[in-house]
Design a protein around this motif. Structure first.
Motif, PDB file in Angstrom:
ATOM      1  N   ARG A 168       0.825  -1.211   0.000  1.00 56.29           N
ATOM      2  CA  ARG A 168       0.000   0.000   0.000  1.00 56.29           C
ATOM      3  C   ARG A 168       0.859   1.261   0.000  1.00 56.29           C
ATOM      4  NH1 ARG A 168      -2.668  -1.319   4.273  1.00 56.29           N
ATOM      5  NH2 ARG A 168      -4.186  -2.545   3.102  1.00 56.29           N
ATOM      6  N   ILE A 169       1.940   1.247   0.759  1.00 50.62           N
ATOM      7  CA  ILE A 169       2.733   2.465   0.951  1.00 50.62           C
ATOM      8  C   ILE A 169       3.976   2.526   0.068  1.00 50.62           C
ATOM      9  CG2 ILE A 169       1.947   2.611   3.350  1.00 50.62           C
ATOM     10  CD1 ILE A 169       4.672   1.628   4.279  1.00 50.62           C
ATOM     11  N   ALA A 170       4.206   1.496  -0.725  1.00 49.53           N
ATOM     12  CA  ALA A 170       5.470   1.376  -1.467  1.00 49.53           C
ATOM     13  C   ALA A 170       5.776   2.593  -2.333  1.00 49.53           C
ATOM     14  CB  ALA A 170       5.449   0.110  -2.324  1.00 49.53           C
ATOM     15  N   ALA A 171       4.765   3.176  -2.936  1.00 52.92           N
ATOM     16  CA  ALA A 171       5.004   4.301  -3.846  1.00 52.92           C
ATOM     17  C   ALA A 171       5.290   5.599  -3.111  1.00 52.92           C
ATOM     18  CB  ALA A 171       3.787   4.489  -4.754  1.00 52.92           C
ATOM     19  N   ARG A 172       5.109   5.629  -1.789  1.00 50.68           N
ATOM     20  CA  ARG A 172       5.230   6.882  -1.039  1.00 50.68           C
ATOM     21  C   ARG A 172       6.391   6.900  -0.052  1.00 50.68           C
ATOM     22  NH1 ARG A 172      -0.059   6.072  -2.379  1.00 50.68           N
ATOM     23  NH2 ARG A 172      -1.164   7.909  -3.181  1.00 50.68           N
ATOM     24  N   VAL A 173       6.773   5.759   0.477  1.00 44.69           N
ATOM     25  CA  VAL A 173       7.866   5.721   1.446  1.00 44.69           C
ATOM     26  C   VAL A 173       9.180   5.372   0.747  1.00 44.69           C
ATOM     27  CG1 VAL A 173       6.276   4.985   3.261  1.00 44.69           C
ATOM     28  CG2 VAL A 173       7.653   3.273   2.050  1.00 44.69           C
ATOM     29  N   LEU A 174      10.271   5.659   1.414  1.00 52.13           N
ATOM     30  CA  LEU A 174      11.585   5.250   0.929  1.00 52.13           C
ATOM     31  C   LEU A 174      11.895   3.840   1.414  1.00 52.13           C
ATOM     32  CD1 LEU A 174      13.699   8.445   1.691  1.00 52.13           C
ATOM     33  CD2 LEU A 174      12.696   7.772  -0.500  1.00 52.13           C
ATOM     34  N   ARG A 175      12.437   3.022   0.529  1.00 50.37           N
ATOM     35  CA  ARG A 175      13.031   1.759   0.974  1.00 50.37           C
ATOM     36  C   ARG A 175      14.432   2.134   1.458  1.00 50.37           C
ATOM     37  NH1 ARG A 175      11.761  -3.830  -0.110  1.00 50.37           N
ATOM     38  NH2 ARG A 175      13.511  -5.118   0.624  1.00 50.37           N
ATOM     39  N   THR A 176      14.559   2.364   2.727  1.00 48.45           N
ATOM     40  CA  THR A 176      15.781   2.950   3.276  1.00 48.45           C
ATOM     41  C   THR A 176      16.961   1.993   3.163  1.00 48.45           C
ATOM     42  OG1 THR A 176      15.033   2.225   5.472  1.00 48.45           O
ATOM     43  CG2 THR A 176      14.636   4.523   4.863  1.00 48.45           C
ATOM     44  N   PRO A 177      18.170   2.539   3.055  1.00 50.23           N
ATOM     45  CA  PRO A 177      19.350   1.681   2.932  1.00 50.23           C
ATOM     46  C   PRO A 177      19.684   0.985   4.250  1.00 50.23           C
ATOM     47  CG  PRO A 177      20.001   3.976   3.110  1.00 50.23           C
ATOM     48  CD  PRO A 177      18.503   3.972   2.995  1.00 50.23           C
ATOM     49  N   VAL A 178      20.445  -0.078   4.132  1.00 51.25           N
ATOM     50  CA  VAL A 178      21.003  -0.766   5.290  1.00 51.25           C
ATOM     51  C   VAL A 178      22.506  -0.506   5.276  1.00 51.25           C
ATOM     52  CG1 VAL A 178      21.361  -2.975   6.450  1.00 51.25           C
ATOM     53  CG2 VAL A 178      19.212  -2.539   5.226  1.00 51.25           C
ATOM     54  N   LYS A 179      23.002   0.112   6.346  1.00 54.04           N
ATOM     55  CA  LYS A 179      24.416   0.466   6.410  1.00 54.04           C
ATOM     56  C   LYS A 179      25.163  -0.542   7.265  1.00 54.04           C
ATOM     57  CE  LYS A 179      25.870   4.672   6.108  1.00 54.04           C
ATOM     58  NZ  LYS A 179      26.302   6.094   6.269  1.00 54.04           N
ATOM     59  N   HIS A 180      26.342  -0.927   6.779  1.00 50.61           N
ATOM     60  CA  HIS A 180      27.205  -1.835   7.534  1.00 50.61           C
ATOM     61  C   HIS A 180      28.574  -1.187   7.691  1.00 50.61           C
ATOM     62  CE1 HIS A 180      30.102  -5.356   7.683  1.00 50.61           C
ATOM     63  NE2 HIS A 180      29.401  -5.451   8.807  1.00 50.61           N
ATOM     64  N   SER A 181      29.100  -1.201   8.917  1.00 46.84           N
ATOM     65  CA  SER A 181      30.390  -0.586   9.206  1.00 46.84           C
ATOM     66  C   SER A 181      31.290  -1.607   9.894  1.00 46.84           C
ATOM     67  CB  SER A 181      30.204   0.638  10.120  1.00 46.84           C
ATOM     68  OG  SER A 181      31.416   0.992  10.757  1.00 46.84           O
ATOM     69  N   ALA A 182      32.425  -1.906   9.264  1.00 45.52           N
ATOM     70  CA  ALA A 182      33.385  -2.829   9.874  1.00 45.52           C
ATOM     71  C   ALA A 182      33.887  -2.278  11.205  1.00 45.52           C
ATOM     72  CB  ALA A 182      34.549  -3.078   8.917  1.00 45.52           C
ATOM     73  N   ALA A 183      34.054  -0.959  11.284  1.00 45.92           N
ATOM     74  CA  ALA A 183      34.515  -0.347  12.531  1.00 45.92           C
ATOM     75  C   ALA A 183      33.485  -0.540  13.646  1.00 45.92           C
ATOM     76  CB  ALA A 183      34.790   1.137  12.308  1.00 45.92           C
ATOM     77  N   LEU A 184      32.214  -0.416  13.306  1.00 50.09           N
ATOM     78  CA  LEU A 184      31.164  -0.614  14.305  1.00 50.09           C
ATOM     79  C   LEU A 184      31.106  -2.080  14.742  1.00 50.09           C
ATOM     80  CD1 LEU A 184      28.917   0.899  15.836  1.00 50.09           C
ATOM     81  CD2 LEU A 184      27.356   0.274  13.984  1.00 50.09           C
ATOM     82  N   ASP A 185      31.219  -2.987  13.783  1.00 48.32           N
ATOM     83  CA  ASP A 185      31.268  -4.415  14.116  1.00 48.32           C
ATOM     84  C   ASP A 185      32.391  -4.707  15.112  1.00 48.32           C
ATOM     85  OD1 ASP A 185      29.240  -4.798  12.301  1.00 48.32           O
ATOM     86  OD2 ASP A 185      30.430  -5.958  10.880  1.00 48.32           O
ATOM     87  N   SER A 186      33.561  -4.150  14.839  1.00 44.63           N
ATOM     88  CA  SER A 186      34.718  -4.385  15.693  1.00 44.63           C
ATOM     89  C   SER A 186      34.482  -3.849  17.102  1.00 44.63           C
ATOM     90  CB  SER A 186      35.954  -3.729  15.075  1.00 44.63           C
ATOM     91  OG  SER A 186      37.084  -3.918  15.901  1.00 44.63           O
ATOM     92  N   ALA A 187      33.869  -2.677  17.187  1.00 45.23           N
ATOM     93  CA  ALA A 187      33.618  -2.062  18.492  1.00 45.23           C
ATOM     94  C   ALA A 187      32.579  -2.837  19.301  1.00 45.23           C
ATOM     95  CB  ALA A 187      33.162  -0.618  18.306  1.00 45.23           C
ATOM     96  N   LEU A 188      31.629  -3.460  18.617  1.00 43.64           N
ATOM     97  CA  LEU A 188      30.520  -4.127  19.297  1.00 43.64           C
ATOM     98  C   LEU A 188      30.696  -5.638  19.406  1.00 43.64           C
ATOM     99  CD1 LEU A 188      27.547  -2.143  17.699  1.00 43.64           C
ATOM    100  CD2 LEU A 188      28.569  -1.815  19.963  1.00 43.64           C
ATOM    101  N   GLY A 189      31.597  -6.211  18.636  1.00 44.40           N
ATOM    102  CA  GLY A 189      31.828  -7.648  18.707  1.00 44.40           C
ATOM    103  C   GLY A 189      30.755  -8.488  18.052  1.00 44.40           C
TER     104      GLY A 189
END
Length: 309
Positions: A13-34
């Motif tokens: 229903r909402i596909a034409a109006r909302v953004l399919r937002t990106p998924v961000k991945h950060s190796a630095a964040l992975d390292s910090a969080l384990g």
């Protein structure tokens, strides 16, 4: 009870109006969080938060005469802005009861999208009184979370995330009124993932509600996580009780540190409410270490600090 089919129908229903937002991945964040962290960037959604999804889904199902009448809600900012932004698209006037201590940035965001603001005192009692008065005048109420169309719309963020990464061990979201968490629980279950809700220690009524088996009142508004300072809705709580893996708590200091960590690793300055999720990954390594975790970054309507030279 909201179903997975309700969420997929909302997505269509909402596909034409909302953004399919990106998924961000950060190796630095992975390292910090384990753990491996996939950030679903709803801070990049229209109006700056996931709330636009539920707002669109709810307004799209109003009859033409209802749209002409306009709708009323209460909000600390993100729901009001989302509903007003959706209202601009669909020709619906939106009136928002907003607390006098609301973030000026969020207040301006609501005004930017054409919302009519009514000042109310902080706290749940004032919210409930405002909505009761509006209901007596036959207003159409679109609450921030205790509404099946809102819940189904919010669940579409987790649906996109799990479609992109069907091997997630868990989906993690902030918990305020429960619209986002309830929708995410339904989606996570369908994909075989766990689902965790995160609250500040100073606004832990959701955790207390789960422990008591009944909705507990909101705590005094002392947390910086302004988007989470509300009590659970009855409809979301029914789902959360059945399907959430756990509700985890984080301190204000941990939220501040998580906000800075995301900023340093991704250049995204997210709301404190959003940063609760990253704070939980850092606080509970016994749960998340070496797992692949999807995190809903719920909003970014907050002024970013100046970049250091």
């Amino acid at each position: 009870m909201m179903t997975f089919d309700d969420i997929t129908a909302a997505a269509d229903r909402i596909a034409a109006r909302v953004l399919r937002t990106p998924v961000k991945h950060s190796a630095a964040l992975d390292s910090a969080l384990g753990c491996q962290v996939m950030l679903k960037c709803e801070n990049l959604q229209k109006s700056g938060a996931f709330k636009f999804r539920g707002a669109c889904n709810a307004l799209l199902q109003l009859a033409p005469e209802q749209r002409q009448q306009g709708v009323v809600t209460v909000s600390s900012g993100n729901h009001g802005a989302a509903l007003a932004a959706a209202g601009q698209l669909l020709g619906v006037q939106v009136t928002v009861g907003v607390a006098t201590n609301a973030s000026p940035l969020k207040r301006d965001n609501m005004l930017k999208y054409g919302a009519k603001l009514h000042a109310i005192e902080p706290g749940m009692a004032a919210r409930e009184q405002f909505l009761a008065e509006q209901a007596r005048q036959s207003a159409i109420i679109i609450p921030p979370y205790d509404h099946l169309d809102i819940m189904a719309g919010q669940g579409t963020a987790a649906l996109e995330l799990c479609e992109d990464y069907p091997d997630l061990w868990a989906v993690v979201t902030p918990l305020g009124g429960g619209g986002l968490l309830s929708g995410s629980c339904v989606v996570a279950k369908r994909f075989g993932a766990r689902c965790f809700g995160i609250e500040p220690e100073l606004a832990s009524d959701g955790k207390q509600s789960l422990q008591h088996g009944s909705i507990q009142p909101a705590m005094p508004a002392k947390s910086r996580c302004d988007g989470l300072l509300t009590s659970l809705g009855a409809l979301p709580f029914d789902i959360i009780q059945r399907q959430v893996s756990d509700i985890l708590l984080v301190s204000e200091q941990q939220v501040d540190a998580a906000q800075q960590l995301v900023w340093s690793c991704t250049d995204m300055w997210i709301e404190p409410s959003s940063a609760t999720t990253v704070a939980a990954l850092q606080r509970y390594p016994e749960i998340f270490a070496e797992r692949k975790v999807g995190v809903i970054v719920s909003g970014g309507n907050v002024a970013a600090p100046a970049k250091k030279d």
